[in-house]
Design a protein around this motif. Structure first.
Motif, short mmCIF file in Angstrom:
data_model
loop_
_atom_site.label_atom_id
_atom_site.label_comp_id
_atom_site.label_asym_id
_atom_site.label_seq_id
_atom_site.Cartn_x
_atom_site.Cartn_y
_atom_site.Cartn_z
N ASP A 1 4.74 -4.13 3.05
CA ASP A 1 5.28 -2.79 3.25
C ASP A 1 4.20 -1.72 3.17
OD1 ASP A 1 7.90 -3.55 3.64
OD2 ASP A 1 8.50 -3.21 1.56
N ILE A 2 4.39 -0.69 3.97
CA ILE A 2 3.55 0.50 3.90
C ILE A 2 4.47 1.62 3.45
CG2 ILE A 2 2.19 2.16 5.23
CD1 ILE A 2 1.49 -0.26 7.06
N VAL A 3 4.10 2.28 2.37
CA VAL A 3 4.90 3.37 1.81
C VAL A 3 4.27 4.68 2.22
CG1 VAL A 3 5.82 4.41 -0.29
CG2 VAL A 3 5.55 1.92 -0.15
N ILE A 4 5.04 5.50 2.91
CA ILE A 4 4.56 6.79 3.38
C ILE A 4 5.20 7.87 2.53
CG2 ILE A 4 4.47 8.38 5.34
CD1 ILE A 4 4.69 5.77 7.09
N THR B 1 0.27 16.01 12.63
CA THR B 1 1.00 15.30 13.66
C THR B 1 0.23 14.13 14.26
OG1 THR B 1 0.21 16.86 15.31
CG2 THR B 1 2.35 17.32 14.29
N ASP B 2 -0.96 13.82 13.75
CA ASP B 2 -1.75 12.75 14.35
C ASP B 2 -1.61 11.43 13.61
OD1 ASP B 2 -3.07 13.70 12.13
OD2 ASP B 2 -5.07 13.51 13.01
N HIS B 3 -0.61 11.28 12.77
CA HIS B 3 -0.39 10.04 12.04
C HIS B 3 0.66 9.21 12.75
CE1 HIS B 3 -3.05 11.42 8.97
NE2 HIS B 3 -2.35 12.52 8.83
N PRO B 4 0.62 7.89 12.59
CA PRO B 4 1.51 7.02 13.36
C PRO B 4 3.00 7.22 13.08
CG PRO B 4 0.28 5.77 11.74
CD PRO B 4 -0.28 7.14 11.74
N VAL B 5 3.37 7.55 11.87
CA VAL B 5 4.78 7.74 11.52
C VAL B 5 4.88 8.93 10.57
CG1 VAL B 5 6.82 6.70 10.47
CG2 VAL B 5 5.20 5.26 11.68
N ARG B 6 5.86 9.79 10.83
CA ARG B 6 6.06 10.94 9.96
C ARG B 6 7.55 11.29 9.90
NH1 ARG B 6 3.71 12.11 14.44
NH2 ARG B 6 4.71 13.47 15.96
N LEU B 7 7.90 12.01 8.86
CA LEU B 7 9.27 12.48 8.67
C LEU B 7 9.37 13.91 9.16
CD1 LEU B 7 9.87 11.13 5.07
CD2 LEU B 7 10.93 10.26 7.16
N GLY C 1 7.04 14.71 -1.03
CA GLY C 1 7.92 14.19 -2.08
C GLY C 1 8.94 13.19 -1.59
N ALA C 2 9.11 13.05 -0.29
CA ALA C 2 10.05 12.07 0.28
C ALA C 2 9.28 10.79 0.61
CB ALA C 2 10.70 12.63 1.53
N ARG C 3 9.98 9.63 0.52
CA ARG C 3 9.32 8.35 0.77
C ARG C 3 9.99 7.59 1.90
NH1 ARG C 3 9.39 5.30 -4.57
NH2 ARG C 3 11.33 6.45 -4.77
N LEU C 4 9.15 7.00 2.73
CA LEU C 4 9.56 6.15 3.83
C LEU C 4 8.82 4.84 3.70
CD1 LEU C 4 10.80 5.67 6.73
CD2 LEU C 4 8.68 6.66 7.61
N ILE C 5 9.52 3.72 3.86
CA ILE C 5 8.90 2.39 3.81
C ILE C 5 9.06 1.75 5.18
CG2 ILE C 5 8.99 0.08 2.80
CD1 ILE C 5 10.03 1.34 0.23
N ARG D 1 0.82 -1.19 0.00
CA ARG D 1 0.00 0.00 0.00
C ARG D 1 0.86 1.25 0.00
NH1 ARG D 1 -0.79 -3.89 2.03
NH2 ARG D 1 0.16 -3.48 4.03
N SER D 2 0.35 2.26 -0.62
CA SER D 2 0.99 3.56 -0.59
C SER D 2 0.06 4.48 0.17
CB SER D 2 1.21 4.09 -2.01
OG SER D 2 1.83 5.33 -1.98
#
Length: 167
Positions: A108-111, A53-59, A115-119, A22-23
């Motif tokens: 995998d979850i793609v965040i 700021t209420d999401h489980p993971v952020r950059l 424009g930046a991506r975290l898996i 999922r993306s």
């Protein structure tokens, strides 16, 4: 299907073995334009700072800037975070940089953020809540680091090892 616990922000997920990765485009970011060669890193930093700021993971802003800088230089620019058992406090964060054309695994979850991506794989997501990852530059090193994780009760001085009492 395997059912995983819910995380803050109302995100729930199940995994079928044949499910495609999922993306995740978090609200407020889907409309954000992808950076162009002429885009300034300040604009990317502003987008990261305005990230909900209420999401489980952020950059964090410095992580977004570093990943976009790597992408502009055609270097490995997709950040992967994995939580492993072990380390001096029980669990440890492991970061790796992947090629921009990397195909995520089924679990995998793609965040995508500014424009930046975290898996992050689904198993690791169960150890992350209200988690912020940033790029930290110190006198003797520079690295991606988890600067906030509500589930981590304690962490080691190295910054990569942590413990969780709720499991």
């Amino acid at each position: 299907p395997i059912k995983f616990p819910s995380v803050p922000g109302g995100f729930h997920w199940t995994r079928n073995s044949a499910a495609a990765p999922r993306s995740v485009e978090f609200p407020g970011l889907a409309q954000a334009p992808l950076p162009t060669e002429n885009a300034t890193t300040e604009a990317a930093s502003d987008q990261a700072e305005n990230y909900p700021t209420d999401h489980p993971v952020r950059l964090g802003p410095a992580a977004v800037k570093k990943l976009l800088d790597l992408e502009a230089k055609n270097l490995k620019c997709v950040l992967r975070l994995t939580v492993n058992s072990g380390g001096c406090s029980g669990y440890s964060y492991e970061f790796s940089l992947l090629d921009g054309s990397t195909t995520p695994a089924d679990d995998d979850i793609v965040i995508n953020q500014a424009g930046a991506r975290l898996i992050v794989d689904e198993a690791s997501m169960t150890f992350l809540e209200d988690c912020e990852i940033d790029y930290v530059e110190e006198m003797i090193r520079a690295s991606f680091s988890v600067v906030k994780n509500v589930l981590a009760d304690a962490k080691c001085g190295c910054g990569t090892s942590f413990s969780i009492s709720s499991f």
